[in-house]
Enzyme design. Structure first.
Site, short mmCIF file in Angstrom:
data_model
loop_
_atom_site.label_atom_id
_atom_site.label_comp_id
_atom_site.label_asym_id
_atom_site.label_seq_id
_atom_site.Cartn_x
_atom_site.Cartn_y
_atom_site.Cartn_z
N HIS A 204 49.45 33.25 40.87
CA HIS A 204 49.64 34.39 39.95
C HIS A 204 51.09 34.78 39.74
CE1 HIS A 204 49.82 36.47 43.85
NE2 HIS A 204 50.55 37.37 43.22
C1 UD1 Z 1 51.27 42.25 40.96
C2 UD1 Z 1 52.58 42.37 41.73
C3 UD1 Z 1 52.72 41.17 42.67
C4 UD1 Z 1 51.50 40.99 43.54
C5 UD1 Z 1 50.24 40.95 42.68
C6 UD1 Z 1 49.03 40.92 43.57
C7 UD1 Z 1 54.39 43.50 40.54
C8 UD1 Z 1 55.66 43.31 39.79
N1 UD1 Z 1 53.72 42.37 40.83
O1 UD1 Z 1 51.37 41.11 40.13
O2 UD1 Z 1 53.85 41.37 43.50
O3 UD1 Z 1 51.63 39.78 44.25
O4 UD1 Z 1 50.18 42.13 41.86
O5 UD1 Z 1 47.93 40.38 42.92
O6 UD1 Z 1 54.02 44.60 40.83
N2 UD1 Z 1 45.52 42.28 34.83
C9 UD1 Z 1 44.21 42.45 34.47
N3 UD1 Z 1 43.41 43.21 35.28
C10 UD1 Z 1 43.86 43.80 36.43
C11 UD1 Z 1 45.20 43.61 36.77
C12 UD1 Z 1 46.01 42.85 35.97
O7 UD1 Z 1 43.75 41.93 33.45
O8 UD1 Z 1 43.07 44.47 37.13
C13 UD1 Z 1 46.38 41.43 33.97
C14 UD1 Z 1 47.08 42.19 32.86
O9 UD1 Z 1 47.14 41.38 31.75
C15 UD1 Z 1 48.47 42.36 33.43
C16 UD1 Z 1 48.67 41.11 34.26
O10 UD1 Z 1 47.37 40.82 34.78
O11 UD1 Z 1 49.46 42.49 32.43
C17 UD1 Z 1 49.65 41.28 35.38
O12 UD1 Z 1 49.30 42.39 36.21
P1 UD1 Z 1 50.43 43.18 37.02
O13 UD1 Z 1 49.80 44.18 37.91
O14 UD1 Z 1 51.50 43.65 36.10
O15 UD1 Z 1 51.11 42.06 37.89
P2 UD1 Z 1 50.45 40.95 38.86
O16 UD1 Z 1 50.73 39.62 38.32
O17 UD1 Z 1 49.05 41.32 39.15
N1 UDP Z 2 42.51 37.63 47.82
C1 UDP Z 2 41.16 37.91 47.64
N2 UDP Z 2 40.51 37.33 46.59
C2 UDP Z 2 41.14 36.48 45.72
C3 UDP Z 2 42.50 36.20 45.92
C4 UDP Z 2 43.16 36.80 46.97
O1 UDP Z 2 40.58 38.67 48.42
O2 UDP Z 2 40.47 35.99 44.79
C5 UDP Z 2 43.22 38.28 48.93
C6 UDP Z 2 43.89 37.32 49.90
O3 UDP Z 2 42.98 36.90 50.90
C7 UDP Z 2 45.03 38.15 50.45
C8 UDP Z 2 45.42 39.01 49.26
O4 UDP Z 2 44.30 39.02 48.37
O5 UDP Z 2 44.59 38.99 51.48
C9 UDP Z 2 46.62 38.44 48.57
O6 UDP Z 2 46.81 39.08 47.36
P1 UDP Z 2 47.61 38.41 46.15
O7 UDP Z 2 47.62 36.94 46.30
O8 UDP Z 2 47.03 38.99 44.91
O9 UDP Z 2 49.07 39.05 46.31
P2 UDP Z 2 50.34 38.70 47.20
O10 UDP Z 2 49.93 38.59 48.63
O11 UDP Z 2 50.94 37.44 46.66
O12 UDP Z 2 51.24 39.85 46.95
#
Ligand code: UD1
Ligand code: UDP
Length: 349
Positions: A204
């Site tokens: 992601h």
């Molecule tokens: C965010 C965090 C990242 C973390 C990740 C965990 C920042 C800058 N990034 O990244 O550090 O590792 O969360 O998963 O804060 N979206 C949906 N539904 C949701 C959430 C997101 O559709 O419930 C889509 C939207 O199009 C959105 C995109 O995902 O624009 C990105 O979501 P966002 O929360 O901005 O960043 P992540 O990539 O999730």
């Molecule tokens: N995770 C989960 N379901 C998924 C993907 C990730 O429960 O489909 C859990 C994973 O086991 C870990 C956490 O989400 O505990 C990691 O989150 P993510 O990869 O979104 O963010 P990051 O750790 O890179 O910030």
């Protein structure tokens, strides 16, 4: 003491779980959910699975550009903090919700605690690196998961209020361990895989998803791997895959994001984990599954030096070669604490 915990994304709900339990034994806790993640599979599912009480405040900020999203959060969090007047604010990790919470608390002169302080990728093009550096420099309590993290802070001149408490994700993983064992048979049956005969993929990071060349290269590698692949897809990644028109071979099984117990169970029984997630790299290490990281750097270098994590970036050939490396020797020691990080945090606060 009244403590406000601020969360907004999937990994923060997981980190909140042990911390919240520990805080509530000694303090009054107010939980603020920014709404950065909002899909059922990215948010509510974790509150249900981890038996977290519903947040006291749900700010429903949603998605947006970094500035817009962080700005909206800052305004909304400030309003809540002015109303609640907590004695401390706790933020977790490195997301935009972390930064907004840190800024709001600091401007209101509320002492700030950062859980997962001191991690560094040394890559300032990552939004997370900006968020964590800024948050560390605003915090009065810096709870480091590892000794490496403490050293990073020291190099930046931060020594006051720093404590190595261990990793709260290790705390919760230990608590989930009996559940993983009990759930393995059903889980593998549901996902139609055999232990040690599939790979688990998550991706992601903006650097991978927002760069069509990088994503296509990763997809080519996955399509060439000769083993079933389970790939729970983050909504950001799903949108980009569709935009780039990426096609998958039949051994690559895409799904919605999955629950935490399923995820840990699948990590534990996989032949290899391939990921760009911080949390998943570390869980693979703790569960004894070799990890191939689809990045050039990591915030968890201990997993690499122990031989259980290989950083490959996005090169097709490197990804394929890394999945074929032999399984390393079991690590001599476990660098993420003793499973009581959350208790130590609550006690210190
Ligand atoms: C965010 C965090 C990242 C973390 C990740 C965990 C920042 C800058 N990034 O990244 O550090 O590792 O969360 O998963 O804060 N979206 C949906 N539904 C949701 C959430 C997101 O559709 O419930 C889509 C939207 O199009 C959105 C995109 O995902 O624009 C990105 O979501 P966002 O929360 O901005 O960043 P992540 O990539 O999730
Ligand atoms: N995770 C989960 N379901 C998924 C993907 C990730 O429960 O489909 C859990 C994973 O086991 C870990 C956490 O989400 O505990 C990691 O989150 P993510 O990869 O979104 O963010 P990051 O750790 O890179 O910030």
């Amino acid at each position: 003491m009244r403590i406000a915990s601020i969360v907004g994304t999937r990994p923060q709900f997981i980190k909140l779980a042990p911390v919240s339990v520990a805080l509530r034994t000694q303090h009054e806790e107010v939980v603020i959910h920014t709404g950065q993640h909002y899909d059922y599979h990215m948010s509510e599912l974790f509150f249900e699975e981890l038996a977290l009480p519903a947040p006291h405040y749900h700010l429903e900020i949603g998605s947006g550009s970094h500035g817009a999203q962080t700005g909206r959060m800052l305004e909304a969090i400030e309003r809540v903090l002015m109303e609640e007047r907590p004695d401390r604010v706790v933020v977790f990790g490195d997301t935009n919700s972390t930064l907004a919470g840190a800024l709001a608390a600091t401007k209101l002169h509320i002492p700030l605690a950062h859980v997962e302080a001191g991690l560094r990728s040394f890559n300032r093009s990552m939004p997370e690196e900006i968020n964590r550096v800024a948050t560390d420099h605003l915090s009065q309590h810096l709870f480091c998961p590892t000794e490496t993290a403490r050293q990073h802070l020291q190099h930046e001149g931060i020594t006051c209020g720093v404590e190595v408490v261990g990793d709260v994700m290790y705390d919760i993983l230990l608590q989930m361990q009996p559940g993983i064992t009990a759930h393995t048979y059903t889980c593998l049956d549901t996902f139609k895989v055999k232990p040690g005969h599939y790979m688990l993929v998550t991706m992601h990071r903006a650097a991978n998803t927002d760069n069509p060349k990088a994503m296509r290269s990763i997809a080519r590698a996955l399509n060439r791997l000769e083993m079933p692949i389970l790939f729970p897809v983050h909504p950001r990644t799903r949108a980009r895959m569709e935009q780039y028109g990426i096609a998958w071979k039949s051994h690559v099984h895409l799904s919605e994001p999955i629950g935490y117990l399923d995820m840990l169970t699948l990590e534990s029984a996989a032949y290899r984990v391939l990921t760009d997630s911080g949390g998943v790299q570390k869980e693979a290490f703790l569960l004894g599954t070799p990890c191939v990281t689809l990045r050039e750097e990591t915030e968890w270098p201990e997993t690499v030096s122990a031989g259980w994590n290989v950083l490959v970036g996005t090169d097709e050939k490197s990804i394929i070669e890394a999945t074929g490396l032999p399984t390393p020797e079991a690590p001599q020691k476990q660098p993420f604490g003793t499973g009581d990080a959350a208790i130590r945090i609550a006690r210190r606060l």
